[in-house]
Design a protein around this motif. Structure first.
Motif: not given
Length: 716
Positions: A151, A153, A162, A164, A184, A202, A204, A228-230, A240, A242
């Protein structure tokens, strides 16, 4: 030191050349992420635990987030213990520094679950690798329901965007950019491989450009289902997370056993997207690709698929080999159709013996002939698949991935073998061993042409059947590792219906990748532009073909589009005119002159094909003494203008450079200027075509390649 522990405030500092990454223990002994961004002058400049913005009653900023402990960010770890408890409580135990690696040990003491967080610094490229090792130190099974690699930040801002890569078959690696709003955003694959729909990359940024601004980026080294979660809230930093996708996944961690996650690679650039991409490119060349061939020049190849499709014979392949050698090809590759009863895509897949009707004396006469022409020999295989109409399937119908009492869905008339099974793994190793031992093969194109749908594995106990998603990939990697070690002379190309399995995981075993089945030279520009954000040009195969029509694209344009990475040719040479052969020979010679810079140099995007009237890419060698510019017109946006002002990048201000055009013995000087002038005022690219054009005509597509050479270190 790159890794430093400060005992007073219980903080760890991970510093690369330009990046700082800091985390520490709070008053409860929990790991909190404190900082990720530009490297700061002093340790005291970095924030501490008390500097976190906490506006919620739940926890945020966990260095390794879990399902439990009041955590409210997307979790990295979720398990179920033997008694039904699903709450993870991890306490800090100790740490260890081993050279460029930091290891943090955490423990859920009640249930004997040990968690080690690994960090490896790649200082030169401002990159950190993270992965996790779980170990069951109890005498009871632990069911893993979700295990991510990290995780992270980044700062919360309304300016945060973002970036991608998305797409589909024939249209991979399309770059997308969107504002990060509360909630999310999930990037993922659920089809058993990396997929063309999303790529595990990804970035940012905060209104960054190619050359300016902050860019945080990352990639996951995994070739199966990934996620991958934002996640954003109003106040807390953007999270973030993953790793392996938890969808349809569980894993039984038995006593004394370990589970190691794939690496999550992340980095930071304070010089925009160009620097972020360059760092990723050269990190891949120096640390990810198999190092025995990572810095060897990729050869110009010819693949016979478009010329003969399944109708390969010893005779027609020899004819094509002669013509390929005539234009300077260095590697001749025979594609599908050489094995079993493989006359179309309905039969024969899985029967990996040479078809005696097509090759009465086996492959050796063809291989010897190809080598007598001065070329290496390569071959296509698709080991993970099987046609129902095959001896393999008739003998082993249980070897395919399936659910009992449910249909077996065909895709491209084939089913997928269950590589999670050890007998299937061994079958693939055995037939590849036989193929490579009995034949003098220099190159293997490994294809994988479908998705996993019915993900059943009835031969194993029910509680372990969802492990198929990871055990499949682990065995795939084992096979590739075995083959690379036993056959070091062989170059391996990874293909999956084009770019459907491109990631840092498979790149640890593959020397290059097939970017897309779409070889239309104009379509490829957007695909190749998006690809360049995440992956090195050297691994990107581009073919000169007849896709899109010979009448639409000049042969030079097709070559120039394909020269942006490693060059291949797939056009039907039987339909080439003498003029075509002359052009092709000259272009292959030209590519050989510039390929070291293209494949090993530093890439700069001078424009975007989706936004500009042209697409231009520049490459520079490391000492900035030589470069290459590849320019192709975008006819969708070009209008009536025939001149473009192209501003170069990366050159030394005080050095003097000459721009040339043409092959070595026929070079023409275009202009000589200082590096600063080439960056500030630029050069004019002037079309030799007509101003007023009819769309779809061959003169609508115009391209040029220019060479850049430093002729003096100082203009004075």
């Amino acid at each position: 030191m790159a890794i430093t522990y400060e005992g007073k405030n219980k903080r760890w500092f991970l510093e690369t050349e330009n990046m700082g990454y800091v985390f520490g223990l709070d008053e409860k002994g929990k790991l909190k992420n404190l900082y990720w961004g530009s490297k700061l002058p002093r340790f005291d400049d970095y924030p501490g635990v008390n500097d976190l913005v906490v506006m919620d009653r739940y926890t945020w900023n966990d260095e390794f987030s879990v399902r439990g402990e009041k955590n409210n960010v997307e979790h990295c770890l979720k398990v179920e213990y033997y008694d039904g408890v699903r709450d993870v409580v991890l306490n800090y135990v100790n740490f260890e520094i081993k050279g460029d690696q930091l290891i943090i040990k955490l423990l859920d003491e009640q249930y004997g679950l040990s968690v080690k967080l690994f960090y490896r610094l790649i200082e030169k490229y401002d990159i950190i690798e993270r992965w996790v090792e779980l170990e069951n130190n109890s005498d009871k099974e632990i069911k893993i329901e979700d295990i991510k690699s990290a995780s992270l930040y980044v700062e919360n801002s309304k300016k945060a965007s973002l970036n991608y890569l998305t797409g589909m078959w024939g249209s991979e690696f399309h770059l997308r950019k969107e504002k990060i709003n509360e909630g999310s955003k999930v990037l993922e694959s659920r089809v058993g491989k990396t997929s063309a729909y999303m790529n595990p990359y990804f970035a940012i940024d905060y209104e960054a450009t190619e050359e300016r601004g902050k860019v945080y980026f990352g990639e996951l080294a995994w070739s199966g289902n990934w996620k991958i979660s934002i996640q954003k809230r109003i106040y807390e930093r953007i999270g973030i997370i993953s790793g392996i996708n938890e969808w349809d996944f569980t894993y039984i961690l038995e006593p004394s056993k370990k589970f190691i996650t794939p690496k999550f690679v992340f980095g930071f650039s304070n010089e925009g997207f160009s620097k972020a991409s360059q760092n990723l490119h050269h990190y891949q060349l120096d640390y990810i690709l198999p190092q025995d061939k990572a810095h060897k020049i990729r050869k110009v190849l010819y693949n016979s698929w478009e010329a003969t499709t399944f109708n390969v014979t010893e005779e027609n392949q020899k004819i094509l080999a002669e013509k390929a050698a005539k234009i300077g090809v260095e590697l001749f590759v025979i594609d599908d159709g050489w094995f079993g009863q493989r006359n179309d895509d309905h039969a024969g897949l899985g029967d990996w013996y040479v078809n005696k009707e097509k090759f009465p004396n086996g492959l050796k006469p063809l291989i010897e002939y190809v080598k007598s022409l001065g070329m290496d020999f390569g071959i296509w295989v698709e080991p993970e698949m099987v046609n129902p109409d095959s001896d393999l399937y008739r003998n082993h119908p249980d070897w395919v991935i399936n659910f009992p009492n449910r249909p077996r869905s065909l895709q491209r008339n084939q089913l997928i073998l269950n590589l999670a099974r050890q007998d299937v793994k061994q079958f693939i190793i055995n037939f590849m061993d036989k193929l490579l031992t009995e034949n003098d093969i220099d190159f293997v194109k490994w294809d994988m042409n479908r998705h996993i749908f019915e993900s059943g594995w009835s031969e194993t106990e029910v509680k372990k059947q969802r492990e198929i998603w990871v055990k499949y990939i682990w065995n795939l990697y084992d096979i590739w590792k075995y083959l690379r070690e036993k056959y070091p002379q062989v170059t391996f190309e990874n293909c999956s219906s084009g770019g459907g399995r491109v990631d840092l995981g498979i790149m640890q075993y593959a020397d290059q990748v097939w970017t897309s089945d779409n070889t239309d030279p104009f379509d490829r520009l957007e695909i190749q532009e998006g690809f360049s954000y995440a992956y090195a040009p050297k691994i990107m195969m581009g073919w000169v073909t007849d896709w899109g029509g010979k009448e639409a694209y000049p042969l030079e344009y097709r070559f120039h589009s394909s020269m942006m990475g490693s060059l291949g040719i797939g056009a039907d040479l039987n339909k080439f005119s003498e003029k075509d052969f002359e052009i092709a020979k000259n272009q292959v010679q030209f590519y050989k002159e510039i390929r070291k810079i293209v494949q090993e140099g530093y890439q700069y995007r001078l424009s975007s094909v989706t936004n500009e009237r042209y697409f231009a890419v520049q490459y520079l060698n490391e000492d900035k003494s030589e470069g290459v510019i590849i320019y192709l017109r975008n006819p969708m946006r070009f209008g009536l203008f025939d001149r473009v002002n192209l501003k170069l990048k990366g050159l030394e201000d005080e050095a003097l450079y000459t721009i040339y055009e043409g092959v070595k013995d026929e070079e023409k000087e275009v202009i000589t200027l200082s590096g600063k002038a080439l960056k500030e005022r630029g050069i004019i690219i002037e079309d030799s075509s007509k101003k007023f054009l009819t769309y779809g005509k061959i003169d609508h597509f115009f391209s040029r390649i220019l060479k850049v050479k430093k002729i003096s270190n100082n203009i004075k």
